[in-house]
Design a protein around this motif. Structure first.
Motif, PDB file in Angstrom:
ATOM      1  N   LEU A   1       3.235  -4.555  11.971  1.00  0.00           N
ATOM      2  CA  LEU A   1       2.694  -4.805  10.495  1.00  0.00           C
ATOM      3  C   LEU A   1       3.026  -6.253  10.535  1.00  0.00           C
ATOM      4  N   ARG A   2       3.737  -6.937  11.259  1.00  0.00           N
ATOM      5  CA  ARG A   2       3.806  -8.321  10.965  1.00  0.00           C
ATOM      6  C   ARG A   2       2.792  -9.190  11.157  1.00  0.00           C
ATOM      7  N   GLU A   3       2.545 -10.275  10.446  1.00  0.00           N
ATOM      8  CA  GLU A   3       1.495 -11.207  10.630  1.00  0.00           C
ATOM      9  C   GLU A   3       1.714 -12.534  11.424  1.00  0.00           C
ATOM     10  N   LYS A   4       0.851 -13.126  11.790  1.00  0.00           N
ATOM     11  CA  LYS A   4       1.083 -14.533  12.578  1.00  0.00           C
ATOM     12  C   LYS A   4       1.809 -15.444  11.517  1.00  0.00           C
ATOM     13  N   ALA A   5       1.539 -15.459  10.233  1.00  0.00           N
ATOM     14  CA  ALA A   5       1.963 -16.228   9.111  1.00  0.00           C
ATOM     15  C   ALA A   5       3.427 -16.011   8.929  1.00  0.00           C
ATOM     16  N   GLY A   6       3.966 -14.871   9.725  1.00  0.00           N
ATOM     17  CA  GLY A   6       5.355 -14.488   9.518  1.00  0.00           C
ATOM     18  C   GLY A   6       5.886 -13.497   8.616  1.00  0.00           C
ATOM     19  N   GLY A   7       4.829 -13.263   7.857  1.00  0.00           N
ATOM     20  CA  GLY A   7       5.500 -11.809   6.908  1.00  0.00           C
ATOM     21  C   GLY A   7       4.666 -10.704   7.139  1.00  0.00           C
ATOM     22  N   ILE A   8       4.762  -9.670   6.300  1.00  0.00           N
ATOM     23  CA  ILE A   8       3.814  -8.427   6.223  1.00  0.00           C
ATOM     24  C   ILE A   8       3.061  -8.532   5.192  1.00  0.00           C
ATOM     25  N   THR A   9       1.620  -8.309   5.274  1.00  0.00           N
ATOM     26  CA  THR A   9       0.753  -8.204   4.144  1.00  0.00           C
ATOM     27  C   THR A   9       1.001  -7.209   3.278  1.00  0.00           C
ATOM     28  N   VAL A  10       1.231  -7.059   2.122  1.00  0.00           N
ATOM     29  CA  VAL A  10       1.672  -6.089   1.260  1.00  0.00           C
ATOM     30  C   VAL A  10       1.055  -6.419  -0.097  1.00  0.00           C
ATOM     31  N   GLY A  11       0.367  -5.556  -0.684  1.00  0.00           N
ATOM     32  CA  GLY A  11      -0.448  -5.552  -1.870  1.00  0.00           C
ATOM     33  C   GLY A  11      -0.150  -4.387  -2.574  1.00  0.00           C
ATOM     34  N   LYS A  12       0.241  -4.483  -3.788  1.00  0.00           N
ATOM     35  CA  LYS A  12       0.436  -3.307  -4.695  1.00  0.00           C
ATOM     36  C   LYS A  12       1.461  -2.175  -4.006  1.00  0.00           C
ATOM     37  N   HIS A  13       2.404  -2.989  -3.464  1.00  0.00           N
ATOM     38  CA  HIS A  13       3.539  -2.387  -2.713  1.00  0.00           C
ATOM     39  C   HIS A  13       3.173  -1.521  -1.612  1.00  0.00           C
ATOM     40  N   THR A  14       2.029  -1.821  -1.079  1.00  0.00           N
ATOM     41  CA  THR A  14       1.665  -0.922   0.128  1.00  0.00           C
ATOM     42  C   THR A  14       1.153  -1.786   1.354  1.00  0.00           C
ATOM     43  N   SER A  15       1.472  -1.531   2.590  1.00  0.00           N
ATOM     44  CA  SER A  15       1.224  -2.260   3.598  1.00  0.00           C
ATOM     45  C   SER A  15      -0.473  -2.281   3.939  1.00  0.00           C
ATOM     46  N   TRP A  16      -0.917  -3.093   3.858  1.00  0.00           N
ATOM     47  CA  TRP A  16      -2.462  -3.323   4.064  1.00  0.00           C
ATOM     48  C   TRP A  16      -2.770  -2.897   5.491  1.00  0.00           C
ATOM     49  N   LYS A  17      -1.906  -3.044   6.477  1.00  0.00           N
ATOM     50  CA  LYS A  17      -2.306  -2.349   7.863  1.00  0.00           C
ATOM     51  C   LYS A  17      -1.955  -1.015   7.874  1.00  0.00           C
ATOM     52  N   ASP A  18      -1.111  -0.214   7.160  1.00  0.00           N
ATOM     53  CA  ASP A  18      -0.682   1.188   7.289  1.00  0.00           C
ATOM     54  C   ASP A  18      -0.570   1.702   5.936  1.00  0.00           C
ATOM     55  N   PRO A  19      -1.140   2.459   5.217  1.00  0.00           N
ATOM     56  CA  PRO A  19      -1.132   2.771   3.915  1.00  0.00           C
ATOM     57  C   PRO A  19      -0.014   4.125   3.938  1.00  0.00           C
ATOM     58  N   ARG A  20       0.500   4.362   4.913  1.00  0.00           N
ATOM     59  CA  ARG A  20       1.615   5.304   4.794  1.00  0.00           C
ATOM     60  C   ARG A  20       3.031   4.463   4.529  1.00  0.00           C
ATOM     61  N   ILE A  21       3.288   3.390   4.717  1.00  0.00           N
ATOM     62  CA  ILE A  21       4.147   2.390   4.482  1.00  0.00           C
ATOM     63  C   ILE A  21       4.347   1.748   3.133  1.00  0.00           C
ATOM     64  N   PHE A  22       5.040   2.082   2.375  1.00  0.00           N
ATOM     65  CA  PHE A  22       5.340   1.424   1.102  1.00  0.00           C
ATOM     66  C   PHE A  22       6.577   0.352   0.853  1.00  0.00           C
ATOM     67  N   PHE A  23       6.458  -0.597   0.090  1.00  0.00           N
ATOM     68  CA  PHE A  23       7.661  -1.646   0.113  1.00  0.00           C
ATOM     69  C   PHE A  23       8.357  -1.608  -1.252  1.00  0.00           C
ATOM     70  N   ALA A  24       9.528  -1.417  -1.315  1.00  0.00           N
ATOM     71  CA  ALA A  24      10.408  -1.412  -2.675  1.00  0.00           C
ATOM     72  C   ALA A  24      11.219  -2.546  -2.552  1.00  0.00           C
ATOM     73  N   GLY A  25      11.341  -3.624  -3.375  1.00  0.00           N
ATOM     74  CA  GLY A  25      12.432  -4.529  -3.072  1.00  0.00           C
ATOM     75  C   GLY A  25      11.912  -5.703  -2.456  1.00  0.00           C
ATOM     76  N   TYR A  26      10.612  -5.724  -2.255  1.00  0.00           N
ATOM     77  CA  TYR A  26       9.991  -6.600  -1.163  1.00  0.00           C
ATOM     78  C   TYR A  26       9.111  -7.611  -1.919  1.00  0.00           C
ATOM     79  N   GLY A  27       9.079  -8.731  -2.040  1.00  0.00           N
ATOM     80  CA  GLY A  27       8.164  -9.909  -2.651  1.00  0.00           C
ATOM     81  C   GLY A  27       8.562  -9.795  -4.004  1.00  0.00           C
ATOM     82  N   PRO A  28       7.662  -9.521  -4.885  1.00  0.00           N
ATOM     83  CA  PRO A  28       7.737  -9.681  -6.394  1.00  0.00           C
ATOM     84  C   PRO A  28       8.756  -8.571  -6.777  1.00  0.00           C
ATOM     85  N   THR A  29       9.048  -7.497  -6.024  1.00  0.00           N
ATOM     86  CA  THR A  29       9.688  -6.756  -6.786  1.00  0.00           C
ATOM     87  C   THR A  29      11.246  -6.641  -5.904  1.00  0.00           C
ATOM     88  N   ALA A  30      11.615  -7.916  -5.510  1.00  0.00           N
ATOM     89  CA  ALA A  30      12.900  -8.225  -5.053  1.00  0.00           C
ATOM     90  C   ALA A  30      13.998  -8.181  -6.303  1.00  0.00           C
TER      91      ALA A  30
END
Length: 366
Positions: free
Chosen positions: A312-341
């Protein structure tokens, strides 16, 4: 109806603020605890990362801890919690009551080591007292936070220092540094807290940081500052970049305690040193400060190593997450990541993530 192909429909990794908020809303939306969803938590006890913090830390001197959703049902609130007790004990006690009251199915200690594809499902490997185990699931909510991934920047001479080096995650109390020359690195509230704790204990305390601290006039972080920090985090997450520090977007509020420390000259910040020597640190102007101890209050990075097999990790160093969901794999959600930290951000995200998880399960079943 649940297929025999997987052990549970949803696995939430982490049972701190973000994970518990998600678990609460999953239950509210009709998922059966222990059957439809499970929670895996690395810590030996309740409290998330708070259980590992130092004994002297109090709720009144730390970042504000917001109540979990539904906590009012228990008749407790962090707003009225005992400020004389260690914050780690208060949070652990409240979270334990919360888990029990809402029957949240937390398995601990369970350290997740790997998440990978298993056919069309996801396999979650974790280490528990019984040994290595594997669960098959359809959806993963990653709520691991950052405490397990402390960050120490490299500087010339780092490995040649003759004294003691430790990170915020290793700090246990001011008494460990009695009579020693201490250099504290970092521009956030942890560094400031250490300075005030060590003021009358250490032989000397020197504060250095890469960037000047932005002191706010307010005694509490204004809403606008919190929103600006969340926007910076959200932008970085959507672009797959490494996430910026929260304090770089908010500044530091001048509480009465902090203002008093500023007035008496304790919180005098020095620019970052350029080189570490065996017995101290040297600056760009060739000045030198002796040190027995370097405390790296330099923050943490999101704990994501266990997700590496999913690429899931991008060359820019992070994981692309929009609306709490991985843009590469919609089965993976992120809570407490980025704006929800933040704790309030984690609560808001809990409801949204739970709704998205239920919608994803419906789509996968169709």
């Amino acid at each position: 109806m649940k297929s025999a192909r997987y052990d549970t429909e949803v696995i939430v990794i982490g049972a701190g603020q973000a994970g518990l908020a998600v678990g609460y809303y999953l239950r509210r939306l009709g998922l059966e605890p222990g059957t439809d969803f499970l929670m895996l938590d690395r810590g030996p006890g309740t409290g998330g990362a708070w259980q590992f913090r130092w004994d002297s830390l109090r709720l009144g001197s730390a970042h504000k801890v917001h109540d979990l959703p539904g906590m009012a049902d228990l008749g407790v609130s962090f707003e009225t919690a005992d400020r004389t007790l260690p914050a780690k004990d208060v949070v652990a006690h409240y979270y334990a009551r919360y888990e029990q009251h809402f029957e949240l199915p937390v398995i601990r200690p369970a350290s997740v080591t790997r998440v990978e594809n298993d056919g069309v499902e996801l396999a979650v490997d974790f280490t528990a007292p019984a040994g290595q185990q594997r669960l098959i699931t359809r959806v993963v909510v990653n709520a691991t936070g950052t405490w397990g991934s402390p960050f120490i920047p490299w500087y010339p001479g780092l490995n040649g220092f003759g004294g003691r080096q430790l990170h915020t995650a290793d700090y246990s109390g001011a008494g460990d540094f009695a009579g020693q020359n201490v250099v504290i690195v970092g521009g956030g509230t942890s560094a400031i807290g250490f300075l005030m704790e060590l003021e009358d204990v250490a032989a000397s305390v020197t504060w250095v940081s890469r960037r000047p601290v932005e002191w706010l006039h307010e005694q509490e972080l204004p809403i606008e500052g919190g929103r600006a920090a969340e926007a910076m985090q959200d932008e970085a997450a959507r672009e797959g970049r490494a996430l910026p520090s929260i304090v770089s977007g908010t500044g530091v509020a001048r509480t009465r305690r902090i203002q008093a420390a500023i007035d008496r000259g304790l919180l005098t910040q020095h620019p970052m040193f350029t080189h570490i020597e065996p017995d101290g640190v040297r600056f760009a102007d060739n000045s030198f400060i002796p040190a027995d101890v370097i405390i790296w209050a330099t923050g943490f990075r999101p704990e994501l190593r266990h997700l590496a097999p999913l690429r899931l990790r991008e060359k820019a160093g992070g994981i692309t997450v929009g609306k709490h969901t991985s843009w590469k794999d919609p089965r993976i959600f992120f809570a407490g990541y980025g704006p929800t930290a933040s704790t309030i951000g984690a609560n808001r995200a809990g409801r949204a993530i739970a709704r998205q998880v239920v919608a994803t399960l419906s789509r996968l079943s169709s």
